[in-house]
Write an enzyme that holds these catalytic residues in place. Sequence first.
Site, short mmCIF file in Angstrom:
data_model
loop_
_atom_site.label_atom_id
_atom_site.label_comp_id
_atom_site.label_asym_id
_atom_site.label_seq_id
_atom_site.Cartn_x
_atom_site.Cartn_y
_atom_site.Cartn_z
N ASP A 32 0.84 -1.20 0.00
CA ASP A 32 0.00 0.00 0.00
C ASP A 32 0.87 1.25 0.00
OD1 ASP A 32 -2.02 1.94 0.51
OD2 ASP A 32 -3.19 0.42 1.56
N ASP A 33 0.64 2.14 -0.97
CA ASP A 33 1.25 3.48 -0.99
C ASP A 33 2.77 3.46 -1.09
OD1 ASP A 33 -1.33 4.34 -0.65
OD2 ASP A 33 -0.96 5.47 1.19
N CYS A 72 -6.68 3.75 -3.20
CA CYS A 72 -6.76 2.34 -2.80
C CYS A 72 -7.88 1.52 -3.44
CB CYS A 72 -6.89 2.25 -1.29
SG CYS A 72 -5.51 2.97 -0.37
N HIS A 128 -10.78 -3.42 1.74
CA HIS A 128 -11.10 -2.07 1.28
C HIS A 128 -11.91 -2.06 -0.01
CE1 HIS A 128 -9.57 2.33 1.67
NE2 HIS A 128 -10.49 2.06 2.56
N ASN A 266 -0.71 2.11 -5.48
CA ASN A 266 -0.68 3.45 -6.07
C ASN A 266 0.63 4.10 -5.66
OD1 ASN A 266 -3.16 3.83 -3.70
ND2 ASN A 266 -1.24 4.96 -3.40
#
Length: 463
Positions: A32-33, A72, A128, A266
């Site tokens: 994530d990120d 997300c 999510h 992302n």
Amino acid sequence: MSLMKHLLFILISAVALSSMARSPNIVFILVDDQGYYDLGCYGATEFKTPRIDLLAKKGIRFTDYYAAAPICSPSRAGLLTGCYPRRIGNHIWVHRADSAIGIHPDELTLAELFKANGYATACIGKWHLGFKEEFLPHNQGFDHYFGLLHNLDPVEVVYFGEAGVPVMRNKEVIKRPADPNELTRIYTNEALKFISKNKDQPFFLYLPHTMLHNPIGVSEAFRNSSQFGIYGDAIQEMDYHVGRIMDRLEQLELHENTIVVYASDNGRGPGRNASQPIRGNKLSTYEGGIRVPCIAWGPGLGVSEGDKNSEVVRAMDWYPTLASLSGLRIPEGRVIDGRDISPMILGKTKKIPKPGAKLSINSQVPLRRHWSPPGEWGKLISRDEYNEAFFYHGSQGALAAVRWRQWKLFLNPGLTLYDLSQDPGERDPIRVGKISRKLRGMAILFQQEMMKDARRPGMVSSD
């Protein structure tokens, strides 16, 4: 599960039972990120990632890989369905705890495709993707779920009051509130159990980590271990636990029959020095918001070793590609946006082959997309060129830019063209009228295609 999907499962499974030689295992690690430059093999010097770098050394490192979105939930929806999030109604912002949005039950997720073909399936980590019953992992093709259905940032924690966000195993609360400092470790522990339990059958493990999303958590063993604060520490911890996954595959003698993909959902931010020109942050459609690290590994199955690949690859491409690498056909009539890049992954081609070449079992899937350009664009844009393009959508869901080969055209507030091969930092607009017109035409055709597909079942819960 919808009746349509149930009948489809029966059809797929009947075909699968006739060909059950041991199929390859799939491990998809989604971080994530994580920003484009935030691995050693992508230029980071402030922290060390030897185990992930080894995946790149023994596999393929993609230099021009795009998440489905710069945020997300849409990004995950694109990965699991092989569709632009807009096609399936999951393109706007993220799914909060009170959201009525998720992947529609009639969509066929990658997990459902694998499950119908005899695979054990697990989602371990952050979901999510909707929280109504029909949107939950066990109704989207996953036999087993462990992790957080939500984020831990303040705008989501507020929904849960003092008790906090729970860690779930299937429908059971394991711990509450979740501790961000232990998530990377406990996700990996659960993944190792799943791998060991299913070592004698093919498995699809989707491992979407909560880290490196804020609030960042790091275990005591990795605190102050890097030269880049808690973010660097968390990356080094992630690297360690990726190594644990790889070690377990080797210990169980599964490494020769497993494909591992490592990618970010992302971007995060711009480069940190002159050799890292990409700019833009998460949520933006500058390259820093949506171009991310991606590595594919599987030398025992013929995945190219030591390859740095500069083709434009999108998250949606994994759906038909992993299906082909596993010998699975995508059911007739299923329209998706991903392209089967398995011939390139296996070193049979240098570039992504055109659908008409018929070099893999799912190669022609892109030809199911609507294609009927009016005269204005039909003479300027070929079907193959259109299928090559990547359409950037912002975090609020609007179409923002188009990339075709090295060219990127921003659409608003005015048409602005960049040559990313010469200007990856998007600082020097150029004027090439024919290219601008071609990419503008692609944007118009894409919008029309999405309108044509508007009859596809929506995504809102029936509650």
